[in-house]
Write a protein that holds these residues in place. Sequence first.
Motif, PDB file in Angstrom:
ATOM      1  N   GLU A 130      30.144 -73.206 -77.963  1.00  0.00           N
ATOM      2  CA  GLU A 130      29.089 -72.310 -77.965  1.00  0.00           C
ATOM      3  C   GLU A 130      28.902 -71.234 -79.311  1.00  0.00           C
ATOM      4  OE1 GLU A 130      27.670 -73.423 -75.647  1.00  0.00           O
ATOM      5  OE2 GLU A 130      28.936 -73.879 -74.016  1.00  0.00           O
ATOM      6  N   HIS A 142      27.305 -73.197 -81.706  1.00  0.00           N
ATOM      7  CA  HIS A 142      25.822 -73.461 -81.540  1.00  0.00           C
ATOM      8  C   HIS A 142      24.969 -72.279 -81.871  1.00  0.00           C
ATOM      9  CE1 HIS A 142      26.876 -76.858 -78.368  1.00  0.00           C
ATOM     10  NE2 HIS A 142      27.066 -77.160 -79.494  1.00  0.00           N
ATOM     11  N   GLU A 177      25.297 -80.724 -75.486  1.00  0.00           N
ATOM     12  CA  GLU A 177      25.352 -80.007 -74.029  1.00  0.00           C
ATOM     13  C   GLU A 177      25.389 -81.242 -72.838  1.00  0.00           C
ATOM     14  OE1 GLU A 177      25.997 -77.103 -74.475  1.00  0.00           O
ATOM     15  OE2 GLU A 177      24.633 -76.181 -75.711  1.00  0.00           O
ATOM     16  N   GLU A 227      23.536 -69.299 -75.267  1.00  0.00           N
ATOM     17  CA  GLU A 227      24.966 -69.562 -76.268  1.00  0.00           C
ATOM     18  C   GLU A 227      25.738 -68.382 -75.595  1.00  0.00           C
ATOM     19  OE1 GLU A 227      25.861 -72.660 -77.112  1.00  0.00           O
ATOM     20  OE2 GLU A 227      24.199 -73.361 -76.992  1.00  0.00           O
TER      21      GLU A 227
HETATM   22 FE   LIG Z   1      25.979 -74.808 -76.272  1.00  0.00          FE
END
Ligand SMILES: [Fe+2]
Lengths: 80, 190
Positions: free
Chosen positions: B166, B169, B65, B136
Amino acid sequence: MHSNEYHLTPNYPYAPNLPGHPNKQSYPGGSMPPLQLAHAYVPWQHMGNIFSPAEGLARGTIFPELLSPYSVPKRGESNG
Amino acid sequence: MWVYQKKLEYPVRVSGPNPKLAKVIITQYGGPDGELSASLRYLNQRYSMPTDKAKGLLTDIGTEEMAHMEIVATIFYKLTRGVSPEQMQAAGLGGHYAQHNHALFWSDPNGVPWIASYVQATGDPITDLTEDMAAEQKARSTYEHLIQLSDDPCVTDVLRFLREREVVHFQRFGEALNDVQNYLSCKKVF
Ligand SMILES: [Fe+2]
């Protein structure tokens, strides 16, 4: 859902994202505790085919089964 | 510690100056669901995770990030490079110019500065990982809004890369939640 049904299938369901491996255990080691109410779960991902490094970089992931490109909704369409 | 590589995780090209687009993209720098919030949230929550695997995951994603924050900063910088104060003003960046000239600053598109209350650390790993999964999704939604607002295909390409990260993640945090719930329920039995 009947609470009994949980005990019939104490393991995680087979990974939905691996059409080539229908018999693969979805939890490493094989036994996952029964799903419980008021808990959140995500299906386990298994190593399968991967994109080349260049293609992975272009797409944002090396895993084909995680790829979910965004298409812009047409005008007037709600995206809710 | 960290090892710095003098390159971006994903290359950033822009078609030309575009302060109007820069104004909205700043939200992923210093807005509530932006990359600063994400990196600090994960790098801070990792200490109270019960397993080394969860600690390692938060370190890895928190680090990525930070790399995303650098990408978003580069987009803003390139979109406003050489833009006159009058053009900044016309694009709604007059306030930004008055306070920061062409420098970067962590704010949302309305100029609201980043605050630590955008993130939480409860010390409860299930609560914190659930927040991370929500974070996320909020970042994914924001990138989708930005893709809709973007009129620069080069910038849209970078936004699509960041959005897909995202999604990845979310999957990893979900697997960490499975793992931690299992770990905590085993601990109760023995
Ligand atoms: Fe992320």
